[in-house]
Design a protein around this motif. Structure first.
Motif, PDB file in Angstrom:
ATOM      1  N   ASN A   3      55.220  34.900  57.798  1.00  0.00           N
ATOM      2  CA  ASN A   3      54.981  35.077  59.225  1.00  0.00           C
ATOM      3  C   ASN A   3      53.604  34.559  59.630  1.00  0.00           C
ATOM      4  N   THR A   4      52.606  34.683  58.732  1.00  0.00           N
ATOM      5  CA  THR A   4      51.281  34.138  59.058  1.00  0.00           C
ATOM      6  C   THR A   4      51.321  32.613  59.118  1.00  0.00           C
ATOM      7  N   LEU A   5      52.194  32.024  58.335  1.00  0.00           N
ATOM      8  CA  LEU A   5      52.318  30.560  58.341  1.00  0.00           C
ATOM      9  C   LEU A   5      53.121  30.075  59.545  1.00  0.00           C
ATOM     10  N   LEU A   6      54.093  30.870  59.950  1.00  0.00           N
ATOM     11  CA  LEU A   6      54.912  30.497  61.103  1.00  0.00           C
ATOM     12  C   LEU A   6      54.188  30.734  62.425  1.00  0.00           C
ATOM     13  N   PHE A  15      62.786  35.559  46.333  1.00  0.00           N
ATOM     14  CA  PHE A  15      61.805  35.660  47.412  1.00  0.00           C
ATOM     15  C   PHE A  15      60.543  34.848  47.146  1.00  0.00           C
ATOM     16  N   LYS A  16      60.610  33.894  46.244  1.00  0.00           N
ATOM     17  CA  LYS A  16      59.456  33.024  45.988  1.00  0.00           C
ATOM     18  C   LYS A  16      59.558  31.776  46.860  1.00  0.00           C
ATOM     19  N   ASP A  17      58.413  31.207  47.190  1.00  0.00           N
ATOM     20  CA  ASP A  17      58.336  29.976  47.986  1.00  0.00           C
ATOM     21  C   ASP A  17      59.029  30.106  49.337  1.00  0.00           C
ATOM     22  N   ALA A  18      58.796  31.221  50.008  1.00  0.00           N
ATOM     23  CA  ALA A  18      59.451  31.472  51.301  1.00  0.00           C
ATOM     24  C   ALA A  18      59.154  30.377  52.318  1.00  0.00           C
ATOM     25  N   ASN A  19      57.915  29.918  52.359  1.00  0.00           N
ATOM     26  CA  ASN A  19      57.562  28.878  53.325  1.00  0.00           C
ATOM     27  C   ASN A  19      58.276  27.567  53.013  1.00  0.00           C
ATOM     28  N   LYS A  20      58.348  27.227  51.755  1.00  0.00           N
ATOM     29  CA  LYS A  20      59.038  25.996  51.338  1.00  0.00           C
ATOM     30  C   LYS A  20      60.524  26.082  51.704  1.00  0.00           C
ATOM     31  N   ILE A  21      61.119  27.235  51.466  1.00  0.00           N
ATOM     32  CA  ILE A  21      62.531  27.434  51.792  1.00  0.00           C
ATOM     33  C   ILE A  21      62.745  27.374  53.293  1.00  0.00           C
ATOM     34  N   PHE A  22      61.870  28.036  54.046  1.00  0.00           N
ATOM     35  CA  PHE A  22      61.972  27.981  55.511  1.00  0.00           C
ATOM     36  C   PHE A  22      61.878  26.540  55.995  1.00  0.00           C
ATOM     37  N   ASN A  23      60.903  25.787  55.479  1.00  0.00           N
ATOM     38  CA  ASN A  23      60.726  24.394  55.905  1.00  0.00           C
ATOM     39  C   ASN A  23      61.946  23.535  55.585  1.00  0.00           C
ATOM     40  N   LYS A  24      62.546  23.766  54.435  1.00  0.00           N
ATOM     41  CA  LYS A  24      63.742  23.010  54.052  1.00  0.00           C
ATOM     42  C   LYS A  24      64.894  23.325  55.011  1.00  0.00           C
ATOM     43  N   ILE A  25      65.071  24.606  55.316  1.00  0.00           N
ATOM     44  CA  ILE A  25      66.143  25.006  56.236  1.00  0.00           C
ATOM     45  C   ILE A  25      65.909  24.404  57.613  1.00  0.00           C
ATOM     46  N   SER A  26      64.698  24.535  58.130  1.00  0.00           N
ATOM     47  CA  SER A  26      64.424  24.056  59.488  1.00  0.00           C
ATOM     48  C   SER A  26      64.448  22.529  59.571  1.00  0.00           C
TER      49      SER A  26
END
Length: 124
Positions: free
Chosen positions: A72-75, A25-36
């Protein structure tokens, strides 16, 4: 939320969960960005991400919930609700200074947010 029903998560949220589990569960934003970036149709709603965060809290996974609320705050940076939820988990984890910052942001975005207003009133 059970394994057999995919934990009650949407297809995209299940995929994000699988990727986050690989990284504790680390770097959630980085992982989300990679997926998207790899899948232009990959999207999540504010409500589903927020609901998942609360499900994690109910399961006693507060640190994981914190990462999800932070994501969620970043999204959805213009949503008062996401900052309120993030502030809530930060307070729960004892990070009052960061909780206050997020509750203030929530109240700035929605001056009618009584939860944030009441929290901040008690902290003065």
């Amino acid at each position: 939320m059970k394994v057999k029903n995919g934990f009650g998560l949407s297809k995209n949220l299940k995929f994000l969960r699988q990727q986050l589990l690989k990284n504790d569960f680390k770097d959630a934003n980085k992982i989300f960005n990679k997926i998207s970036k790899n899948d232009k149709n990959f999207s999540l709603t504010e409500d589903e991400v927020n609901s998942w965060g609360y499900q994690l809290i109910e399961q006693g996974k507060k640190n994981e919930a914190m990462e999800i609320f932070k994501l969620n705050t970043l999204l959805f940076p213009k949503s008062s609700n996401v900052y309120d939820s993030y502030g809530e988990i930060l307070e729960t984890l004892g990070n009052r200074k960061e909780a206050i910052i997020n509750y203030r942001k929530s109240l700035e975005l929605n001056p009618d947010n009584t939860n944030a207003a009441n929290y901040l009133k008690d902290k003065k």
